[in-house]
Design a protein around this motif. Structure first.
Motif, PDB file in Angstrom:
ATOM      1  N   TRP A 109      26.495  15.363 -32.760  1.00 10.56           N
ATOM      2  CA  TRP A 109      26.715  14.927 -34.141  1.00 10.56           C
ATOM      3  C   TRP A 109      27.376  16.106 -34.857  1.00 10.56           C
ATOM      4  CZ3 TRP A 109      23.064  11.329 -37.299  1.00 10.56           C
ATOM      5  CH2 TRP A 109      22.835  10.156 -36.572  1.00 10.56           C
ATOM      6  N   THR A 110      28.356  15.791 -35.698  1.00  6.22           N
ATOM      7  CA  THR A 110      29.186  16.846 -36.283  1.00  6.22           C
ATOM      8  C   THR A 110      29.225  16.693 -37.801  1.00  6.22           C
ATOM      9  OG1 THR A 110      30.477  16.837 -34.270  1.00  6.22           O
ATOM     10  CG2 THR A 110      31.478  17.908 -36.168  1.00  6.22           C
ATOM     11  N   TYR A 111      28.989  17.802 -38.483  1.00 13.96           N
ATOM     12  CA  TYR A 111      28.889  17.773 -39.944  1.00 13.96           C
ATOM     13  C   TYR A 111      29.974  18.646 -40.554  1.00 13.96           C
ATOM     14  CZ  TYR A 111      24.237  16.227 -38.507  1.00 13.96           C
ATOM     15  OH  TYR A 111      23.191  15.565 -37.913  1.00 13.96           O
ATOM     16  N   GLY A 112      30.611  18.148 -41.612  1.00 16.74           N
ATOM     17  CA  GLY A 112      31.611  18.929 -42.326  1.00 16.74           C
ATOM     18  C   GLY A 112      30.951  20.082 -43.067  1.00 16.74           C
ATOM     19  N   LEU A 113      31.775  20.974 -43.608  1.00 14.20           N
ATOM     20  CA  LEU A 113      31.229  22.142 -44.313  1.00 14.20           C
ATOM     21  C   LEU A 113      30.528  21.741 -45.614  1.00 14.20           C
ATOM     22  CD1 LEU A 113      34.108  24.754 -43.802  1.00 14.20           C
ATOM     23  CD2 LEU A 113      32.013  24.437 -42.462  1.00 14.20           C
TER      24      LEU A 113
END
Ligand code: FES
Ligand code: FE2
Length: 373
Positions: free
Chosen positions: A100-104
């Protein structure tokens, strides 16, 4: 007449894991907590992780330059997102477990098969934000849903100690640069470190170098005993250095009344501010366990001093030595906190009586839980 000796907290307050847990819940996780220097996260994607109460907190900077702080936990199945104490990501934080990938900005931006799950709200399943404020060039975070007033709690502590709301501003602490950072691993309860910082009854015994520079400290009355008082440098002392030799460039805003003086402030729960005319020393504590505290200490100078590579070692050495002397003393006391001798605590002499207010504050926060129950 007040008795000469008044009691400290009972020993259990320094050893009991249940009390430490109450402090985590009711103090560190709900008050404003000084997490990192803003310059530790200078550009988007740079991050630091810090322990605040029972939580790991990820402090970073978004694309628009704003400082962000998140609980360092993946919203999928709870993996810790960043294990490193500091680092940098290019565009996003990716969980090493299922990616799972989260933006800044914390939003969920990608996950395997995410497009096949159109009902997943990317904000709702984004990283959990915590409240952030920047002041004195530090990132302060608060894990409470509704943070207490920053002005009353943090700024107010400085005003109360210095007796003047403008006084701290003269040092332009946010505009200074980190000339040195030393991290101390202290085998003592955080409150022993606070109490030690608040009194100077010990100064004549354990701080020979400091009392040379600040002779009035030899009398045992800490700068924190009187509102607005700064301890004056000794007559022959040129600067706040290990041997009283010349210091570095003066901080331009420091007034005549603040020159050649040392001021100390305790910002509860975990920050100490030390002001001298040519630098500022900030201690941030990270209480890890009832008997373990990490202290990050920054020496801050006018930027040109740091950029030009001037030798700050005589300047740093004075308070580094004070820190070692103080933390040794705290470590010497910690094992005794569990002894039957200290079951009902120790005592405070008159020049330490103001520490009683700190103890009242702790008891009020922690509540009337019975140790060990
Ligand atoms: S726990 Fe993070 S992606 Fe699964
Ligand atoms: Fe000390």
């Amino acid at each position: 007449m007040t008795a000469s000796l008044i009691p400290t907290l009972p020993g259990a307050y320094y050893t009991d894991p249940d009390i430490f847990r109450q402090e985590q819940e009711r103090v560190f996780e709900v008050m404003w907590f000084c997490a990192v220097r803003s310059s530790d996260v200078p550009t988007p994607g740079k991050f630091r992780t810090v322990q605040i109460g029972r939580e790991s907190v990820l402090v970073s900077r978004a694309r628009d330059g704003a400082v962000k702080a998140f609980l360092n936990i993946c919203r999928h199945r709870g993996a810790q997102l960043c294990l490193e104490a500091e680092g940098e990501v290019k565009r996003a934080f990716q969980c090493p477990y299922h990616a799972w990938t989260y933006g800044l900005d914390g939003k969920l931006v990608a996950a395997p098969n995410l497009t096949k799950m159109p009902d997943v709200d990317r904000v709702e399943y984004g990283l959990v934000n915590v409240h952030v404020r920047e002041w004195l060039g530090y990132v302060w975070v608060c894990l409470a849903d509704k943070p207490p007033s920053f002005e009353d709690g943090v700024v107010g502590a400085c005003t109360e100690r210095l007796g003047d709301a403008e006084a701290i501003g003269h040092y332009d602490v946010a505009g200074l640069s980190v000339g040195r950072r030393i991290v101390y691993d202290v085998a003592a309860n955080w409150k022993l470190i606070v109490e030690n910082f608040m009194e100077c009854y010990h100064c004549a015994t354990i701080h020979p170098e400091l009392t040379e520079v600040l002779p009035e400290f030899a009398d045992g009355l800490a700068a924190q005993y009187f509102v607005g008082h700064g301890a004056e440098f000794g007559e022959d002392v040129k600067g706040f250095t290990i041997d009283g030799s010349e210091g570095l460039d003066l901080i331009p805003g420091v007034g005549e009344d603040q020159d050649r003086r040392y001021y100390a402030i305790t910002i509860k729960p975990t920050v100490f501010v030390n002001l001298v005319p040519d630098h500022v020393i900030i201690h941030r504590m990270f209480p890890m366990a009832a008997d373990h505290t990490i202290v990050e200490c920054d020496w801050l100078y006018v930027p040109s001093v740091v950029e030009s590579g001037k030798d700050v070692s005589a300047s740093v050495e004075l308070f580094h030595r004070v820190n070692q002397q103080d933390f040794d003393a705290c470590e010497r006391c910690q094992p005794a906190m569990g002894s039957k001798v200290y079951a009902n605590g120790g005592v405070l002499v008159p020049s330490e009586h103001h520490i009683g207010a700190f103890h009242d504050w702790v008891q009020e926060k922690v509540g009337d839980i019975v140790a060990g129950s």
